[in-house]
Design an enzyme around this catalytic site. Structure first.
Site, mmCIF file in Angstrom:
data_model
loop_
_atom_site.group_PDB
_atom_site.id
_atom_site.type_symbol
_atom_site.label_atom_id
_atom_site.label_comp_id
_atom_site.label_asym_id
_atom_site.label_seq_id
_atom_site.Cartn_x
_atom_site.Cartn_y
_atom_site.Cartn_z
ATOM 1 N N ASP A 45 -25.880 9.065 -13.415
ATOM 2 C CA ASP A 45 -27.554 9.207 -12.839
ATOM 3 C C ASP A 45 -27.342 6.851 -13.535
ATOM 4 O O ASP A 45 -28.659 6.560 -12.773
ATOM 5 C CB ASP A 45 -28.387 9.080 -13.613
ATOM 6 N N TYR A 53 -35.944 14.603 -11.703
ATOM 7 C CA TYR A 53 -35.864 15.465 -13.023
ATOM 8 C C TYR A 53 -36.283 13.808 -13.851
ATOM 9 O O TYR A 53 -36.074 12.481 -13.321
ATOM 10 C CB TYR A 53 -34.279 14.980 -13.588
ATOM 11 N N ASP A 54 -36.993 13.882 -14.815
ATOM 12 C CA ASP A 54 -37.607 13.155 -15.797
ATOM 13 C C ASP A 54 -36.906 13.274 -16.959
ATOM 14 O O ASP A 54 -37.016 14.430 -18.102
ATOM 15 C CB ASP A 54 -39.694 12.984 -15.897
ATOM 16 N N ASP A 61 -23.477 -2.307 -37.103
ATOM 17 C CA ASP A 61 -23.094 -3.539 -37.642
ATOM 18 C C ASP A 61 -23.553 -3.022 -38.930
ATOM 19 O O ASP A 61 -24.832 -3.501 -39.631
ATOM 20 C CB ASP A 61 -23.494 -4.146 -37.021
ATOM 21 N N HIS A 69 -27.126 23.769 -18.652
ATOM 22 C CA HIS A 69 -28.374 24.264 -18.255
ATOM 23 C C HIS A 69 -28.201 25.237 -17.528
ATOM 24 O O HIS A 69 -28.273 24.794 -16.373
ATOM 25 C CB HIS A 69 -29.493 22.985 -17.858
#
Ligand SMILES: *[C@@H]1O[C@H](CO)[C@@H](O)[C@H](O)[C@H]1NC(C)=O
Ligand SMILES: *[C@@H]1O[C@H](CO)[C@@H](O)[C@H](O)[C@H]1NC(C)=O
Ligand SMILES: *[C@@H]1O[C@H](CO)[C@@H](O)[C@H](O)[C@H]1NC(C)=O
Ligand SMILES: *[C@@H]1O[C@H](CO)[C@@H](O)[C@H](O)[C@H]1NC(C)=O
Ligand SMILES: [Cu+2]
Length: 654
Positions: free
Chosen positions: A319, A407-408, A473, A623
């Site tokens: 994505d 999808y969000d 860092d 999922h």
């Protein structure tokens, strides 16, 4: 100057991180609309008008780290500035005449610094403009219209198509082809629930033409009933009540945020989405800002679906690299996506032709008071005295949402008063749905690769792998990666009744190979430490990775999607900082062959001890869709935390 000396100098420089106050874009600031326009003008001039380039990527060409750090460390009040600001440059990838061109533009000199024609595998991110053009093509394509008629679908205005990247499955030669599949809305806004299954088109994105067509089978079109999710159409209406306004407890100056003891910068990139940089914590005891995170962002989001049939096997999306988490960011809804006292920041990306496009309210920043406890203690043992001390926890959240078609993804960066940085992700929106003739699991005789979530509707199994790039860092640039393994020790002393205990055996990773980690195999804690600094007690100053949900890949290693997604082979990797190693799936991901992944970089097996290092961590969600995920999915959430570990002398929030 040798490497060690350079590192030492950097550590000195970095001690004084602070923020320059100015309104001109600087450092990590994303490109402004006028800078994007400037890029457009300069680049377009390079091409004949009949071969206009497509702008597939326009982003900040990040200044060198040494430049950023020395600029940041210079006293912001001093005028003129003791050192010159890092140059403002843009990195651009355009597609022209079937080639990908990499261009670096100097924004202040208004000139091109370099150009290069990319010769390797893969193609750049699809643009929204290209996707829009391609998904209109079926509507005037005769064979497709015939397929619709065959299915009794007669209203073209109800057709909604989506572009799906094809991946790579061992082909010797590829071109920039994307698959188009369509849906039939007819009475629902949730068109994802109504796929016209069995029909697919192939579009060449360079020619913008349909170059292939399949109509392999007919199945029922799932019904529109039960797919609605808009509050206004559902009864009873469920509008959330706005909360009371308390006013922000933080300040935003351009893209720099300070809140409590935290300072950090919020950047934006059309591919990565939000970028958090220069996060430092003001240590009250030491009276100074101490650096923690130089830069953090989601480098890739890999979503392989698990249906191997002709119409679905290729669905293994990247994505970030294929679609762009930043260009697909959604505007946030005040009062709903974010609380009433949130502040918002807009974002700008370049459209296909290079014009700046605004995403209003792309970021929201707010204090979150979730009713949690930061620390507490009740002391009841003291005679005639009952002590209860509690500090409630209030955190600062930077939120964005990337909506990739169905999808969000809610991406939160959360800062806590006690020095932790949490990266939270919420998966919501609509499942990728496949139409079927089945309406009852009793009818099913073979694997359907998912769950029957409604009549004629399969929610297909899949994973979500979010790989974060974390250039830590910790109190300076030179850091080491430490695995603290837990080991069981047998008690030898016969006079002691206990037979065993566990202890910590720490091991510092010398090279990249030592830092490839599959979590859960061996009990351990993972830390990034500054080997050059110690607490008063002599402990190494560090930050610990507290992992979130994991889902190790289950595809075989020589499966093509897994070769391209090989950066998920381990949950944790560490590499030495290299400005050009940014995208774990490679710079060109559409149809990539896995030759520029983190797994390939790591093969160099470079030294990572007492160096500027980058931690790569993958949060994974496996999922198996549930019926409750239909018609719209309640957020599935997970987070990991970078937690100070012997970074402070004691609890910093007494
Ligand atoms: C489309 O909607 C109309 C009106 O509700 C309905 O009569 C028709 O059957 C629907 N067609 C399909 C294919 O769902
Ligand atoms: C699904 O059902 C329709 C209507 O009964 C039938 O024409 C079609 O062949 C079926 N499809 C499959 C894949 O079984
Ligand atoms: C998603 O919902 C859970 C509760 O189920 C919540 O804890 C989490 O913060 C939510 N995630 C986001 C990103 O809002
Ligand atoms: C930096 O990364 C690029 C891309 O992986 C690589 O070509 C280059 O050799 C690397 N430089 C060093 C010093 O490792
Ligand atoms: Cu999912």
């Amino acid at each position: 100057m040798d490497a060690t000396m350079k590192v030492t100098l950097l550590s000195i420089v970095v001690l004084f991180w602070s923020f320059a106050e100015c309104s001109d874009p600087l450092g990590f600031d994303p490109l402004t609309p006028s800078e994007i326009s400037r890029v457009q003008t300069i680049v377009q001039k390079e091409y004949p008008t009949n071969h206009k380039p497509t702008f597939n990527y326009v982003g900040l060409e990040e200044p060198d780290k040494v430049k950023i750090l020395s600029w940041q460390s210079s006293n912001p009040k001093a005028k003129p500035k003791p050192s010159s600001p890092p140059p403002r440059r843009a990195f651009v990838i355009v597609r022209s005449q079937k080639q990908s061109h990499e261009i670096i533009v100097d924004l202040s000199k208004r000139s091109i610094v370099s150009t290069k024609v990319y010769q390797g595998n893969g193609y750049p991110t699809l643009t929204l403009g290209e996707i829009e053009e391609a998904t209109q093509l079926p509507l005037s394509y005769e064979p497709f219209k015939k397929s619709l008629r065959k299915r009794g679908l007669h209203d073209l205005s109800q057709v909604q198509c989506i572009a799906f990247t094809l991946g790579w499955f061992g082909e010797a030669k590829t071109s920039r082809i994307v698959k188009i599949k369509c849906h039939y809305r007819n009475g629902t806004v949730n068109f994802h629930a109504r796929p016209v299954e069995g029909v697919e088109m192939f579009v060449d994105f360079d020619d913008m033409k349909i170059v292939g067509y399949n109509d392999r089978y007919v199945v029922a079109l799932p019904k529109a009933e039960g797919t609605e999710y808009r509050a206004s159409k559902l009864k009873p209406p469920s509008a959330p009540k706005p909360k009371q306004d308390h006013g922000p407890g933080f300040t935003i100056d351009g893209h720099s945020v300070s809140w409590g003891r935290w300072n950090f910068h919020v950047g934006y990139d059309s591919r990565a989405g939000p970028i958090i940089s220069l996060a430092s914590y003001y240590d009250v005891q030491k009276q100074k800002h101490r650096p923690v995170l130089y830069k953090g962002f989601v480098s890739e989001l890999f979503v392989p679906y698990q249906d191997p049939t002709e119409e679905w096997y290729y669905k293994t999306f990247f994505d970030s690299g294929e679609y762009g988490l930043g260009q697909f960011m959604s505007s946030l809804q005040p009062f709903i996506d974010c609380p009433s006292d949130a502040s918002f920041i807009d974002a700008y990306y370049a459209s296909s032709d290079g014009t700046p496009v605004e995403i209003p309210n792309a970021f929201c920043i707010f204090e979150k008071d979730a009713g949690d406890i930061m620390w507490r203690h009740t002391e009841a043992a003291i005679p005639n005295e009952l002590i209860t001390e509690t500090r409630s926890d209030k955190t600062l959240v930077v939120r964005t949402v990337s909506t990739l078609a169905n999808y969000d993804y809610i991406t939160d960066w959360e800062f806590t008063p006690s020095g932790s940085i949490k990266a939270v992700v919420g998966l919501t929106g609509i499942l990728a749905l496949k139409a079927t003739n089945y309406t009852d699991t009793e009818e099913i005789k073979k694997d359907i690769y998912g769950t029957l979530v409604a009549d004629n509707t399969i929610g297909v199994n899949h994973d979500h792998f979010l790989t974060y790039s974390l250039d830590m860092d910790v109190d300076g640039v030179a850091n080491s990666f430490v695995k603290s393994n837990f080991e069981t020790v047998r008690v030898k002393d016969r006079n002691i009744p206990r037979k065993s205990y566990w202890t910590v055996v720490s091991e510092t990773a010398k090279t990249e190979a030592d830092a490839r980690i599959k979590l859960g195999l061996k009990p351990s804690e993972l830390l990034v430490v500054n080997p050059n600094k110690k607490t008063k007690q002599g402990n190494k100053i560090g930050y610990r990775l507290l992992p979130g949900p994991m889902a190790q890949p289950l595809l075989v290693g020589d499966d093509f999607p897994q070769i391209r997604g090989a950066f998920t082979n381990y949950d944790v990797w560490v590499t030495p900082y290299n400005k050009s190693e940014k995208w774990v799936a490679g710079l060109y991901v559409d149809r990539s062959r896995g030759d520029d992944t983190l797994a390939v970089w790591s093969q160099r097996n470079r030294n990572i001890e007492n160096r500027d290092i980058v931690l790569w961590y993958t949060m994974g969600f496996r999922h198996v869709p549930r019926q409750e995920d239909f018609p719209v999915m309640p957020n599935l959430s997970g987070y990991f935390e970078m937690r100070p570990t012997n970074f402070f002398e004691s609890n910093p929030v007494l």
